[in-house]
Design a protein around this motif. Structure first.
Motif, mmCIF file in Angstrom:
data_model
loop_
_atom_site.group_PDB
_atom_site.id
_atom_site.type_symbol
_atom_site.label_atom_id
_atom_site.label_comp_id
_atom_site.label_asym_id
_atom_site.label_seq_id
_atom_site.Cartn_x
_atom_site.Cartn_y
_atom_site.Cartn_z
ATOM 1 N N ASP A 249 0.799 -1.229 0.056
ATOM 2 C CA ASP A 249 0.137 0.005 0.066
ATOM 3 C C ASP A 249 0.842 1.313 0.106
ATOM 4 N N GLY A 250 2.114 1.005 -0.051
ATOM 5 C CA GLY A 250 2.999 2.465 -0.212
ATOM 6 C C GLY A 250 3.327 2.979 1.279
ATOM 7 N N SER A 251 2.865 2.327 2.160
ATOM 8 C CA SER A 251 2.974 3.160 3.721
ATOM 9 C C SER A 251 4.469 3.038 4.078
ATOM 10 N N ILE A 252 5.238 2.041 3.566
ATOM 11 C CA ILE A 252 6.642 1.750 3.669
ATOM 12 C C ILE A 252 7.307 2.470 2.707
ATOM 13 N N GLY A 253 8.168 3.487 2.851
ATOM 14 C CA GLY A 253 8.735 4.274 1.928
ATOM 15 C C GLY A 253 9.817 3.386 0.927
ATOM 16 N N GLN A 254 10.082 3.684 -0.262
ATOM 17 C CA GLN A 254 10.985 3.142 -1.117
ATOM 18 C C GLN A 254 12.178 2.939 -0.480
ATOM 19 N N ASP A 255 12.717 3.834 0.275
ATOM 20 C CA ASP A 255 14.182 3.655 0.750
ATOM 21 C C ASP A 255 14.256 2.716 1.742
ATOM 22 N N LEU A 256 13.172 2.511 2.363
ATOM 23 C CA LEU A 256 13.215 1.343 3.637
ATOM 24 C C LEU A 256 12.571 0.039 3.230
ATOM 25 N N ARG A 257 12.278 -0.042 2.040
ATOM 26 C CA ARG A 257 11.750 -1.611 1.629
ATOM 27 C C ARG A 257 12.772 -2.632 1.790
ATOM 28 N N GLU A 258 13.752 -2.374 0.881
ATOM 29 C CA GLU A 258 14.767 -3.426 0.927
ATOM 30 C C GLU A 258 15.306 -3.411 2.394
ATOM 31 N N TYR A 259 15.500 -2.424 3.068
ATOM 32 C CA TYR A 259 15.894 -2.652 4.529
ATOM 33 C C TYR A 259 15.146 -3.723 5.290
ATOM 34 N N PHE A 260 13.524 -3.509 5.254
ATOM 35 C CA PHE A 260 12.764 -4.354 5.961
ATOM 36 C C PHE A 260 12.826 -5.923 5.551
ATOM 37 N N LEU A 261 12.932 -5.788 4.087
ATOM 38 C CA LEU A 261 12.887 -7.181 3.566
ATOM 39 C C LEU A 261 14.143 -7.969 3.956
ATOM 40 N N ASP A 262 15.386 -7.188 3.906
ATOM 41 C CA ASP A 262 16.698 -7.826 4.123
ATOM 42 C C ASP A 262 16.591 -8.220 5.821
ATOM 43 N N ASN A 263 15.999 -7.638 6.455
ATOM 44 C CA ASN A 263 15.927 -7.914 7.937
ATOM 45 C C ASN A 263 15.017 -9.113 8.385
ATOM 46 N N LEU A 264 14.024 -9.103 7.697
ATOM 47 C CA LEU A 264 13.521 -10.530 7.824
ATOM 48 C C LEU A 264 14.169 -11.611 7.400
ATOM 49 N N LYS A 265 15.038 -11.739 6.405
ATOM 50 C CA LYS A 265 15.984 -12.809 6.430
ATOM 51 C C LYS A 265 17.040 -12.909 7.607
ATOM 52 N N GLN A 266 17.430 -11.516 8.093
ATOM 53 C CA GLN A 266 18.361 -11.570 9.295
ATOM 54 C C GLN A 266 17.953 -12.115 10.565
ATOM 55 N N MET A 267 16.710 -11.569 10.680
ATOM 56 C CA MET A 267 15.657 -12.077 11.993
ATOM 57 C C MET A 267 15.651 -13.473 12.129
ATOM 58 N N ALA A 268 15.180 -13.877 10.723
ATOM 59 C CA ALA A 268 15.299 -15.421 10.671
ATOM 60 C C ALA A 268 16.531 -16.329 11.130
ATOM 61 N N THR A 269 17.724 -15.547 10.514
ATOM 62 C CA THR A 269 19.048 -16.086 10.905
ATOM 63 C C THR A 269 19.253 -15.971 12.299
ATOM 64 N N SER A 270 19.102 -14.647 12.959
ATOM 65 C CA SER A 270 19.064 -14.416 14.218
ATOM 66 C C SER A 270 18.547 -15.390 15.263
ATOM 67 N N PHE A 271 17.323 -15.771 14.770
ATOM 68 C CA PHE A 271 16.347 -16.415 15.588
ATOM 69 C C PHE A 271 17.006 -18.011 15.375
ATOM 70 N N ALA A 272 17.363 -18.471 14.218
ATOM 71 C CA ALA A 272 18.110 -19.749 14.418
ATOM 72 C C ALA A 272 19.177 -20.018 15.276
ATOM 73 N N ASN A 273 20.198 -18.721 15.116
ATOM 74 C CA ASN A 273 21.356 -18.630 15.934
ATOM 75 C C ASN A 273 21.067 -18.768 17.356
ATOM 76 N N THR A 274 20.069 -17.970 17.633
ATOM 77 C CA THR A 274 19.635 -18.001 19.372
ATOM 78 C C THR A 274 19.319 -19.463 19.574
ATOM 79 N N LEU A 275 18.288 -19.945 18.719
ATOM 80 C CA LEU A 275 17.876 -21.301 19.223
ATOM 81 C C LEU A 275 19.207 -22.061 19.265
ATOM 82 N N ILE A 276 20.129 -22.239 18.574
ATOM 83 C CA ILE A 276 21.351 -23.063 18.655
ATOM 84 C C ILE A 276 22.012 -22.663 20.058
ATOM 85 N N GLY A 277 22.007 -21.665 20.216
ATOM 86 C CA GLY A 277 22.701 -21.041 21.731
ATOM 87 C C GLY A 277 21.929 -21.823 22.538
ATOM 88 N N LEU A 278 20.643 -21.767 22.573
ATOM 89 C CA LEU A 278 19.650 -22.264 23.917
ATOM 90 C C LEU A 278 19.919 -23.650 23.766
#
Lengths: 185, 113
Positions: free
Chosen positions: B54-83
């Protein structure tokens, strides 16, 4: 006492009596020699200062996001939020430094030895995580807040963007707090 | 210290008891964390998708949030391994503790952990 995964040293152990040797037999003596006593350590020690620091920074961050929830921001009033950004980012960087120092004093565990032991009895190797989870997650929270601050200063934030930054920061923060708290054992 | 002959059956029970005790609470904690993270990441993905659509996330942040979805999945897996690593550490130590205790009683010595 800790085993090779840490820098613990072995304390002198009293020799077994002749009676004990006779009774428990050579098999157990081998077990005694192999186990050589010891607790293993596969993760850093718990540090209450880090856990408290994270919880405190999280409270400040959640209060900040709660105040912005459902609103939009404009660069013209960025100055009103600048102090809050500085407080949160500063607190998180301080915790990050604490974690770094803590890790340098208690080096990361060596899973190779554990995996070698498990391999001998047919158990698949444990995967090794990339870096220590707490530190890595905190650095992601810092990055999230810094990106949010930069965007806010430049052209303000929509309500959706605020919600997305909130969600992202909270997920990373939850990972860091869970891990650091779980180290208490 | 009173010497007790080492009973393998009793030791096996002790080991299972120690292992179950060490794992029980940790498994619940790890499971709860995993469920809440998966739900939060799914919600975040939905939020980002809606904001981009719907365009409520600006063009300059789109890639940033998408990239962070991948990062947070990796970080979640990393945390799970740590636990899991911490849980395994507790499990190994509980088992060694049970064996150590039995050997100590049979040998008439206090074996340090």
């Amino acid at each position: 006492m800790t085993f090779p995964f840490s820098s613990g040293t072995k304390s002198p152990r009293p020799p077994l009596s002749g009676f004990a040797r006779h009774m428990i037999g050579p098999g157990l003596l081998v077990v005694v020699a192999l186990l050589a006593a010891c607790t293993v350590r596969m993760a850093p020690a718990y540090d209450p200062a880090i856990a408290n620091g994270l919880n405190s920074a999280n409270r400040t961050m959640q209060t900040f996001f709660a105040g912005l929830s459902g609103t939009t921001t404009k660069p013209a009033d960025f100055a009103k939020r600048q102090g809050a950004y500085a407080d949160i980012i500063g607190a998180l960087k301080a915790v990050s430094l604490q974690i770094e120092i803590h890790q340098s004093l208690t080096p990361p565990p060596d899973l190779k030895t554990v995996n070698a032991m498990l391999g001998k009895i047919g158990v698949p190797n444990l995967a090794t995580g990339s870096g220590v989870p707490g530190a890595s997650a905190v650095s992601h929270v810092v990055n999230t807040l810094e990106t949010m601050e930069k965007t806010d200063r430049k052209h303000g934030l929509s309500a959706m963007e605020i919600a997305a930054f909130d969600g992202q920061a909270t997920i990373y923060m939850s990972q860091a707090i869970t891990y650091e708290t779980f180290l208490k054992r | 210290m009173e010497l007790q002959e080492l009973d393998p059956t009793a030791l096996a029970k002790d080991i299972i008891g120690a292992a179950t005790g060490a794992l029980g609470k940790d498994v619940s904690t790890i499971e709860g964390f995993a469920q809440s993270q998966v739900a939060a990441i799914a919600h975040q993905a939905s939020l980002v998708a809606k904001g981009i659509a719907d365009g409520s996330i600006g063009q300059d942040l789109r890639e940033y949030f998408l990239d962070n979805l991948k990062q947070m999945a990796t970080s979640f897996a990393n945390t799970l391994i740590g636990l899991v690593e911490v849980a395994i550490e507790k499990l190994i130590n509980a088992i060694v503790g049970a064996i150590w205790d039995a050997i100590g009683k049979a040998a008439g010595i206090a074996l340090p952990l």
